[in-house]
Design an enzyme around this catalytic site. Structure first.
Site, PDB file in Angstrom:
ATOM      1  N   CYS A  70     134.864 -21.690 -18.974  1.00  0.00           N
ATOM      2  CA  CYS A  70     133.761 -22.514 -18.479  1.00  0.00           C
ATOM      3  C   CYS A  70     133.719 -22.439 -16.963  1.00  0.00           C
ATOM      4  O   CYS A  70     134.560 -21.798 -16.322  1.00  0.00           O
ATOM      5  CB  CYS A  70     133.916 -23.968 -18.930  1.00  0.00           C
ATOM      6  SG  CYS A  70     135.375 -24.757 -18.212  1.00  0.00           S
ATOM      7  N   ASP A  89     107.393   1.635   6.093  1.00  0.00           N
ATOM      8  CA  ASP A  89     107.447   2.875   6.853  1.00  0.00           C
ATOM      9  C   ASP A  89     106.334   3.779   6.316  1.00  0.00           C
ATOM     10  O   ASP A  89     106.044   3.764   5.116  1.00  0.00           O
ATOM     11  CB  ASP A  89     108.813   3.528   6.660  1.00  0.00           C
ATOM     12  CG  ASP A  89     108.852   4.927   7.236  1.00  0.00           C
ATOM     13  OD1 ASP A  89     108.597   5.079   8.420  1.00  0.00           O
ATOM     14  OD2 ASP A  89     109.117   5.869   6.451  1.00  0.00           O
TER      15      ASP A  89
END
Length: 750
Positions: free
Chosen positions: A13, A438
């Site tokens: 857990c 770009d």
């Protein structure tokens, strides 16, 4: 600082993972320690001069968990990994079935004799009747409970071990609750002979057994669903074939034995073993699992092929260029593993809660039990409250909320050719409000191509044939574009030029078919007395668009104009339109001249164009935008984009780009399709929504469930929660969280 990964066993857990993080972070020299509950992997960054592997391992083991250096999945075949997981699931399933059978019989025996609303008791042999043979009745329940406790022994060994080490976890809650119910029932069994009617109704064997069975059911369903969340890596691992065929001998050898430069034969229907270059043959290759591109890609001599892709028809001879960890497939697997192993910032909230959750729950359970005891309730009532609080307050759902969604989200991205480096990146990508693109290789194709052919005093075919002949002798990229275009048009093989001369800064001249042929700019034609005025207007128009016009002439007579440019990708405009629909501001960034940049920006619909930027200045542009309060994603493909990719909030590299750009990026688009940028943004938003839903329900479940288990409803005349129902609710919460994460895997990114 050194970063390593360790396999942590024994975690069940969020409290477990929080405990491991806590003890390792206390070690001297440890800068960072993150434990992923779903993958069972700890990533730790530490100073080797202050701490080593032995101290780290010893510290984790002292906390009650197993710890070994991470055994990379690449060392195991996909079948081996899958077989291990399936064997573990089969074992859990067998134990669950056995526990369920005994629990059902136990419920029949115990509850069948005490049906409510005046219903008649279920038939049971008189020798086991609670009225005539109460001791037999109790002993039968004891005998039915013991096999269930054995099937759920892991809860006790893990839970009490963690408790002994001062790191209580979910198993500790279940173990304490179930053990208390069982121990109390055993005591009542021995006291029955003294006063049957007083003690026979105080047996809670069914609570001890059924709680374990229901929790085991939830863990089984959780494990089975978690196996599905790991499907992306397993599927990628399965792509790599175990063997390859050497082309020179036809011998079949293990894929891992291949070396760079080896020649391999790939038959139709086979997978390409490793990355390479085709030296002979033509075929269609399916790269869908690697790039997300559904259509097959045509391969011929000189084409690159990716290991794991499927050769569909022709025979290919491939020269190996990358092996082992350097292959594209290995890098993708590593990318996905890293993403699934790293935590998202939102998980820190859950981790902080989980670290104190179990001790707090134990405190609440004790406080509630003491309060009800002081209020005068019998011990059986107090035990029921104590057990219910412990069982219902499972932190599993809390611990699984974030990592399961991250695993499914990164797997979904991988299936679409979108590789995300970490859970943190997956989370923050949705906050991007500005995308900087770009130009060359990202918005455009990245290689020159013929855009216009304008003949003058001749036919187009004649112009192209002359141009291809003279340019075929040049190694210039623009010349290659013209010869490739002529070949596409199916023109006959051009004749070889004579007296070829390369004139720097102006163009070419050569003798062709007895004529003096010129190919170059306006300056060259003026020097040789050729009148270029009829095409100067067209040349000016093309130059303004960022294209390179080249004039051609023969024996002093103008033949025409051919323009070459880096064309815009077909998908760029659509991709930018999708981004803008999502409220994203799109900026085109380039080192080209402003006129060319503005033209491309207008074609694709960019909001802003920043031109004439030197490579080293790109990162500065990104930082300026961030200083304006913007969350920036930089998308690029070249080496010169690497600093900007690193500086951006999220760096996104085109998959066909340079290795340096890809290594600098947070996200890699394998398909080199700009439309995957808005898909990545959508994936991030969907994943974050899923995480928030999971955390909401996990917190909500515990906020509502714990008071009910403590007897809040009973105070106002309502029912008291049974430990059995508490166990069922706890299991259901974990299953719901994992199932909600799996639902994300079916989301559409378009």
């Amino acid at each position: 600082m050194k970063e390593e990964k360790y396999d942590i066993s024994g975690m069940h857990c969020a409290a477990c993972s929080a405990s491991v993080e806590k003890v390792t972070r206390r070690l001297p020299g440890v800068e960072r320690s993150d434990v992923n509950l779903t993958t069972g992997i700890m990533t730790i960054c530490y100073d080797e001069s202050q701490v080593g592997q032995e101290q780290i391992t010893a510290k984790v083991e002292k906390a009650g968990f197993g710890c070994t250096l991470h055994a990379e999945k690449k060392e195991k075949t996909a079948e081996a990994v899958q077989n291990e997981e399936e064997a573990a699931l089969k074992r859990k399933k067998a134990e669950l079935i056995a526990a369920a059978v005994f629990s059902v019989v136990l419920l029949y025996v115990s509850m069948g004799q005490m049906l409510p609303f005046g219903l008649p008791a279920l038939p049971l042999p008189d020798i086991f009747s609670m009225h005539t043979h109460p001791v037999n009745y109790a002993v039968l329940q004891l005998l039915l409970t013991i096999p269930v406790l054995y099937c759920g022994r892991n809860f006790f060994t893990s839970g009490f071990k963690a408790l002994a080490h001062g790191n209580p976890n979910m198993d500790s809650l279940v173990a304490i609750g179930s053990a208390c119910s069982f121990a109390y029932s055993v005591v009542m069994t021995f006291l029955i002979s003294d006063d049957p009617h007083a003690y026979v109704h105080n047996l809670y064997y069914e609570s001890a057994a059924v709680v374990l069975t229901l929790v085991s059911l939830g863990k089984f369903l959780e494990s089975r669903n978690m196996q599905k969340t790991k499907g992306a890596i397993t599927a990628l691992m399965r792509l790599a074939p175990d063997t390859a065929i050497l082309s020179d001998s036809g011998r079949e050898v293990p894929t891992e034995s291949l070396k760079t430069g080896d020649m391999v034969l790939v038959k139709p229907g086979q997978r390409v073993p490793v990355d390479g270059v085709v030296t002979e043959g033509e075929s269609s290759v399916n790269e869908a699992m690697l790039t997300g591109e559904s259509l097959p890609v045509e391969k011929c001599v000189g084409s690159e092929v990716i290991g794991g892709s499927v050769n569909q028809n022709g025979v290919l001879y491939v020269r190996v260029t990358r092996t082992g960890e350097d292959t594209t497939l290995a890098r993708i697997i590593r990318f996905v593993e890293d993403a699934q192993g790293k935590k998202a910032p939102i998980s820190k909230t859950a981790d902080k809660v989980a670290g104190v959750f179990v001790p707090t729950v134990i405190g609440i359970a004790v406080a509630a039990a003491v309060a009800w005891a002081i209020a005068g309730q019998p011990f059986a009532f107090v035990l029921r409250v104590f057990t219910s609080v412990l069982v219902i307050a499972c932190p599993c759902a809390l611990g699984l909320a974030t990592p399961t969604a991250i695993m499914v989200g990164t797997g979904l991205g991988a299936r679409h050719g979108i590789l995300i480096r970490s859970g943190e990146i997956l989370e923050i990508t949705h906050s991007v409000d500005t995308v900087v693109l770009d130009k060359t290789g990202t918005v455009t194709e990245g290689s020159p191509a013929v855009t216009e052919v304008i003949p003058y005093n001749c036919e187009e075919a004649a112009l192209l044939k002359t141009a291809a002949a003279i340019e075929g002798a040049s190694a210039h990229p623009l010349a290659a574009a013209i010869t490739a275009y002529a070949a596409e048009k199916g023109l006959a093989e051009p004749e070889k030029p004579e007296a070829f001369e390369n004139l720097s800064g102006r163009g070419l001249t050569a003798r062709l078919g007895g004529k003096t042929v010129l190919a170059g700019n306006r300056r060259l034609l003026e020097e040789r007395g050729v009148d270029a005025s009829p095409l100067l207007a067209e040349a000016a128009r093309l130059s303004a668009q960022g294209q390179t016009p080249m004039f051609f002439a023969a024996d002093g007579r103008l033949l025409g104009l051919i323009s070459v440019a880096d064309p815009v990708k077909e998908t760029s405009a659509a991709a930018i339109s999708e981004m803008k629909q999502q409220g994203i501001r799109v900026v085109l960034l380039t080192g080209d001249n402003r006129a060319a940049a503005e033209h491309i920006g207008a074609l694709v619909g960019a909001d802003e164009v920043i031109a004439e930027v030197l490579p080293e200045e790109k990162a500065g542009v990104i930082q300026n935008l961030q200083n304006q309060g913007r969350n920036v994603m930089m998308v690029g493909d070249g080496i010169n984009d690497a600093p900007a990719l690193t500086a951006a909030t999220v760096g996104c590299a085109i998959g066909s780009g340079s290795d340096i750009a890809i290594e600098s990026a947070d996200i890699v688009l394998m398909r080199s399709d700009l439309r995957d940028v808005p898909r990545a943004l959508r994936l991030s938003a969907l994943t974050l929504r899923d995480i928030k839903q999971n955390l909401f329900w996990a917190f909500c479940y515990n906020t509502v469930g714990i008071p009910i288990a403590a007897g809040a409803l009973y105070l106002f005349g309502g029912p008291l929660l049974s430990p059995m129902f508490a166990g069922a609710a706890m299991s259901l919460s974990s299953v719901c969280v994992v199932s909600n994460a799996l639902r994300l895997g079916r989301a559409k990114l378009q």
